[in-house]
Design an enzyme around this catalytic site. Structure first.
Site, PDB file in Angstrom:
ATOM      1  CG  MET A  30      -1.829  -1.288   1.318  1.00  0.00           C
ATOM      2  SD  MET A  30      -3.685  -0.887   2.029  1.00  0.00           S
ATOM      3  CE  MET A  30      -2.691  -0.506   3.657  1.00  0.00           C
ATOM      4  CG  HIS A  37       6.744  -1.927   2.276  1.00  0.00           C
ATOM      5  ND1 HIS A  37       6.804  -0.747   2.833  1.00  0.00           N
ATOM      6  CD2 HIS A  37       5.638  -2.613   2.395  1.00  0.00           C
ATOM      7  CE1 HIS A  37       5.653  -0.678   3.261  1.00  0.00           C
ATOM      8  NE2 HIS A  37       4.969  -1.528   3.136  1.00  0.00           N
TER       9      HIS A  37
HETATM   10  P1  AMP Z   1       1.353  -2.915   3.346  1.00  0.00           P
HETATM   11  O1  AMP Z   1       2.123  -1.983   2.460  1.00  0.00           O
HETATM   12  O2  AMP Z   1       1.494  -2.379   4.800  1.00  0.00           O
HETATM   13  O3  AMP Z   1       0.276  -3.484   3.044  1.00  0.00           O
HETATM   14  O4  AMP Z   1       2.607  -4.042   3.606  1.00  0.00           O
HETATM   15  C1  AMP Z   1       2.941  -4.813   2.442  1.00  0.00           C
HETATM   16  C2  AMP Z   1       3.662  -5.910   2.471  1.00  0.00           C
HETATM   17  O5  AMP Z   1       4.974  -5.598   3.377  1.00  0.00           O
HETATM   18  C3  AMP Z   1       2.768  -6.950   3.364  1.00  0.00           C
HETATM   19  O6  AMP Z   1       3.185  -8.506   3.166  1.00  0.00           O
HETATM   20  C4  AMP Z   1       3.634  -6.650   4.980  1.00  0.00           C
HETATM   21  O7  AMP Z   1       3.506  -7.932   5.763  1.00  0.00           O
HETATM   22  C5  AMP Z   1       4.957  -6.323   4.509  1.00  0.00           C
HETATM   23  N1  AMP Z   1       5.608  -5.629   5.567  1.00  0.00           N
HETATM   24  C6  AMP Z   1       5.144  -4.425   6.205  1.00  0.00           C
HETATM   25  N2  AMP Z   1       5.929  -4.012   7.142  1.00  0.00           N
HETATM   26  C7  AMP Z   1       6.748  -5.169   7.122  1.00  0.00           C
HETATM   27  C8  AMP Z   1       7.960  -5.510   8.184  1.00  0.00           C
HETATM   28  N3  AMP Z   1       8.460  -4.565   9.157  1.00  0.00           N
HETATM   29  N4  AMP Z   1       8.866  -6.683   7.866  1.00  0.00           N
HETATM   30  C9  AMP Z   1       8.532  -7.339   6.988  1.00  0.00           C
HETATM   31  N5  AMP Z   1       7.328  -7.156   5.924  1.00  0.00           N
HETATM   32  C10 AMP Z   1       6.673  -6.273   6.280  1.00  0.00           C
END
Ligand code: AMP
Length: 281
Positions: A30, A37
């Site tokens: 997102m 990420h």
């Molecule tokens: P989001 O943009 O929050 O939807 O996250 C996109 C992807 O990045 C999802 O699979 C999350 O689980 C992963 N993600 C977000 N924060 C972290 C983190 N601190 N460590 C590892 N993966 C992450």
């Protein structure tokens, strides 16, 4: 790196590549990207010929309109981070492109979407499943990379994939943390400087609970962690649960063969933060 906003152009481009048989690694996000990420992008880079990242703030997974409105949007910075991490294709659709017609997809997650995040964010996982399913159909990746930071989301996506018969390989990746232990999150940007300093308390409580695993039961640990939060009223503990990583149901004891994971959601400075830690396996 090539940027697309239209599904048709993305599909055309990826279709030409797949004619040559190369594997596609996909990282749905997102935006408001951080090193969490980027760790997924780098893993996808190491394991695939082509790396695709999507940036879409998915409105149907927000149960709280204020959270959607305040969700950080940093496209220019995101694009340069992706470029330096070796991403090949970034897909940035708008809402009409993702949802040209009403959402009719229906999934059944049993109790998986009724507990923890599902209990406090009704409808959230339906929104996640719909967008991930649509993105999988658009990108047709070989492998898709998800962070274990969103531990329950990984279980939901696996269940969705089972229901749709998806051939994609889901790769679950470790949580990336700040030096003080706070799990990296796009929402961390919304914390005041003071709240940001205090936020490492959340991870400290997760590790405190883990230090008790050999002497206390899951129920006793849960009680201790709740007590610690009561002493710090600036934190509002929504849930702390030690669950079986397969079923997401609370564990009553720790035993070999069952991975027990402590999952937590906390409000701090009007920002909702989640984290988790494996306690036993
Ligand atoms: P989001 O943009 O929050 O939807 O996250 C996109 C992807 O990045 C999802 O699979 C999350 O689980 C992963 N993600 C977000 N924060 C972290 C983190 N601190 N460590 C590892 N993966 C992450």
């Amino acid at each position: 790196m090539i940027q697309f906003s239209k599904v048709s152009e993305l599909k055309l481009f990826l279709g030409q590549l797949s004619d040559h048989g190369g594997s596609v690694g996909f990282v749905p996000t997102m935006g408001a990207l951080h090193q969490g990420h980027i760790s997924l992008i780098k893993r996808a880079r190491a394991e695939n010929e082509v790396v695709v990242c999507s940036i879409f703030v998915n409105p149907i997974q927000f149960n709280n309109p204020d959270d959607l409105k305040k969700y950080p949007r940093t496209l220019d910075a995101d694009l340069s981070l992706l470029e330096s991490a070796g991403c090949d294709v970034v897909f940035v659709p708008d809402e009409d492109e993702m949802y040209p017609e009403a959402v009719t997809e229906k999934f059944n997650f049993g109790h998986l979407d009724k507990v923890m995040e599902g209990k406090f964010r009704p409808g959230h996982f339906d929104g996640v499943a719909v967008v991930v399913n649509r993105l999988f159909n658009m990108v047709a990746p070989t492998r898709a990379y998800f962070g274990l930071k969103d531990f329950q989301q990984v279980a939901i996506v696996k269940a969705m994939m089972k229901q749709t018969g998806s051939p994609v390989r889901l790769i679950a990746c470790d949580i990336v943390r700040e030096p003080d232990g706070l799990a990296m999150s796009s929402r961390n940007q919304r914390l005041s400087a003071d709240a940001r300093k205090k936020a490492s308390f959340i991870y400290q409580q997760l590790t405190y609970g883990k230090s008790l695993v050999h002497t206390k039961s899951p129920a006793q640990i849960t009680e201790r962690v709740f007590e610690r939060f009561q002493e710090h009223p600036e934190f509002e503990l929504e849930y702390f649960e030690i669950v079986d990583s397969e079923t997401l149901l609370p564990v009553t004891d720790f035993h070999r063969g069952t991975q027990a994971v402590a999952c937590i959601a906390v409000w701090l400075d009007q920002v909702r933060l989640i984290d988790n830690l494996v306690y036993f396996e």
